[in-house]
Design a protein around this motif. Structure first.
Motif, PDB file in Angstrom:
ATOM      1  N   ALA A  49       0.920  -1.287  -0.014  1.00 45.56           N
ATOM      2  CA  ALA A  49      -0.122  -0.168  -0.019  1.00 45.56           C
ATOM      3  C   ALA A  49       0.941   1.305  -0.139  1.00 45.56           C
ATOM      4  N   LYS A  50       2.192   1.219   0.575  1.00 43.09           N
ATOM      5  CA  LYS A  50       2.819   2.238   0.640  1.00 43.09           C
ATOM      6  C   LYS A  50       3.298   3.228  -0.616  1.00 43.09           C
TER       7      LYS A  50
ATOM      8  N   ARG B  76       0.055   5.431  -1.143  1.00 41.53           N
ATOM      9  CA  ARG B  76      -0.726   5.794   0.035  1.00 41.53           C
ATOM     10  C   ARG B  76      -1.338   7.225  -0.284  1.00 41.53           C
ATOM     11  N   ASP B  77      -0.640   8.144  -1.386  1.00 42.07           N
ATOM     12  CA  ASP B  77      -1.486   9.379  -1.670  1.00 42.07           C
ATOM     13  C   ASP B  77      -2.925   9.086  -2.408  1.00 42.07           C
TER      14      ASP B  77
ATOM     15  N   SER C 234      -4.885   6.047  -2.014  1.00 46.41           N
ATOM     16  CA  SER C 234      -5.692   4.750  -1.622  1.00 46.41           C
ATOM     17  C   SER C 234      -6.086   4.984  -0.285  1.00 46.41           C
TER      18      SER C 234
ATOM     19  N   LEU D  20      -0.152   1.025  10.204  1.00 47.53           N
ATOM     20  CA  LEU D  20      -0.314   1.784   8.777  1.00 47.53           C
ATOM     21  C   LEU D  20      -0.200   3.470   8.948  1.00 47.53           C
TER      22      LEU D  20
ATOM     23  N   HIS E 117       3.238   4.346   8.908  1.00 52.18           N
ATOM     24  CA  HIS E 117       3.673   4.481   7.537  1.00 52.18           C
ATOM     25  C   HIS E 117       3.034   5.550   6.804  1.00 52.18           C
ATOM     26  N   GLN E 118       2.292   6.453   7.344  1.00 52.95           N
ATOM     27  CA  GLN E 118       1.571   7.763   6.480  1.00 52.95           C
ATOM     28  C   GLN E 118       0.641   6.899   5.475  1.00 52.95           C
ATOM     29  N   ILE E 119       0.065   5.649   5.726  1.00 49.19           N
ATOM     30  CA  ILE E 119      -0.865   5.048   4.938  1.00 49.19           C
ATOM     31  C   ILE E 119      -2.317   5.455   5.523  1.00 49.19           C
TER      32      ILE E 119
END
Ligand code: UDP
Length: 384
Positions: A23-24, A27-28, A30, A44, A47-49
């Motif tokens: 997902a990383k 991440r912008d 999703s 999550l 990890h800024q997700i």
């Protein structure tokens, strides 16, 4: 491409740790939707997700649920499916990362008219799941998924053998960042001191405490090894398997091994703990879908011994980059432990070779490129 990721778990198991890496890069654009609250959400966020927990009610279906139990959970799933449908309208693809996520994601994909990707982190066989769960998973994947990403050839083959459509499947291994497994020698010395492991030959086992992960096999094995061989069990009883933990303590008492087995619970300093070991053991008694811990041990430069079944066989070549033993054979495992104890130079060479190989073969950058290419070749023409 905007992706709506779905995962049923609040706690980080192997599938969830893999999802973080997948997902990383997205991440912008999703969102990860979870069906339970817990420490996975926090990870999550770290990890800024973007993440949202869609329900706080646990879903009643378990790995061995019957048809009746599966049907009775449908009422519970309806509000969850409705939420996913609503969310999916803002995304191009639904990406189901677990089996319950597949059930919810498949129905939502039909209603919201969004393609479905199923990331298969399980061996879909009767050793792991009830017939009902198998049938539901295979039928939904066959009817609704545009793509099934299997985490190993073993998972892919089990899916096909259970009736899954072969043309849907692609194999992509888990990715890892080799830099995260480089540790500082003085920290490891301190850690060994702190854990009271100086002068010991430490065999580490890193996984949730569960009968199929086979911690009892390792305990039986060290009973046949010299006194200095000590076991470190890292992981918790994640899915309510407290009875097994009790059994392990009984087994340890019966064998008089209390001073040679340490339970460390769930830890997030896996690279440091693995590096503090002399050998990492993987002892699953049923075929492992992939076996992240095997690759992690290699990346730490530690020799690894794995049970010869499932995905582990794709990761380890016996005597070349690790050791393989027959599942549920403590005697054979004891022989490997004893030979690693004696032949340290040979074992170190093998572990160094394994680290070099694993750093290239499972590099997360390359694995993420494979996923990106696969997703764009399947879906990009529709959504660019
Ligand atoms: N793990 C962890 N802390 C623990 C025990 C395990 O972070 O205390 C991690 C381990 O490093 C690995 C994952 O959990 O990345 C387990 O993945 P694996 O594929 O080995 O097994 P699964 O949980 O998917 O069955």
């Amino acid at each position: 491409m905007k992706i709506l990721f779905l995962d049923q778990s609040g706690k980080p198991g192997g599938a969830e740790l893999c999802l973080i890496d997948i997902a990383k890069p997205y991440r912008d654009r999703s969102l990860v939707c979870l069906f339970a609250d817990g420490s996975f959400k926090t990870l999550l966020q770290q990890h800024q997700i973007p993440v949202e927990v869609l329900t706080h009610q646990s879903i009643a279906v378990r790995k061995h649920s019957s048809l009746f139990q599966a049907f009775s959970s449908l009422g519970q799933l309806t509000p969850l499916i409705a939420k996913v449908v609503q969310k999916a309208m803002a995304y191009d693809v639904i990406y189901a990362n677990t089996q319950k996520a597949l059930v919810v994601g498949a129905i939502a994909s039909l209603i919201a008219r969004r393609p479905l990707v199923y990331h298969l982190h399980d061996i879909l066989s009767s050793e792991h799941f009830s017939q009902t769960n198998l049938r539901v998973a295979i039928n939904l994947a066959n009817r609704c998924a545009a793509l099934v990403i299997a985490n190993s050839h073993a998972s892919q083959q089990a899916f096909i053998q259970a009736g899954g459509r072969p043309e849907l499947t692609r194999v992509i291994y888990n990715g890892f960042d080799p830099k995260l497994y480089q540790t500082c020698a003085s920290d490891i010395t301190k850690l060994r001191q702190h854990l009271g492991l100086e002068g010991k030959f430490v065999v580490g086992q890193f996984s949730r405490l569960s009968p199929w992960k086979g911690q009892h096999i390792l305990i039986d094995a060290i009973a046949q090894c010299p006194e200095k061989v000590t076991v470190m069990l890292v992981g918790d009883a994640l899915f309510g398997e407290q009875d097994y933990v009790k059994q392990l303590h009984q087994q340890i008492t019966q064998l008089n091994l209390q001073h040679r087995v340490k339970f460390l619970g769930f830890r997030s300093d896996i690279p440091q703990l693995m590096t503090a070991c002399n050998l990492v053991a993987h002892t699953s008694i049923a075929p492992e879908p992939f076996g992240r811990v095997i690759v992690e041990a290699m990346l730490c430069g530690k020799p690894v011994v794995a049970a010869k079944a499932g995905g582990a066989v794709e990761l380890v070549e016996h005597g070349v980059n690790g050791f393989l033993t027959t599942p549920q054979a403590p005697q054979e495992l004891a022989q490997i432990i004893n030979s690693c104890l004696q032949e340290t130079a040979k074992t170190t060479t093998l572990a160094n070779h394994a680290r070099d190989m694993a750093s290239q073969r499972f590099d997360v950058t390359i694995i993420n490129q494979q996923i990106a290419q696969l997703l764009s070749s399947k879906f990009e023409s529709n959504y660019c």
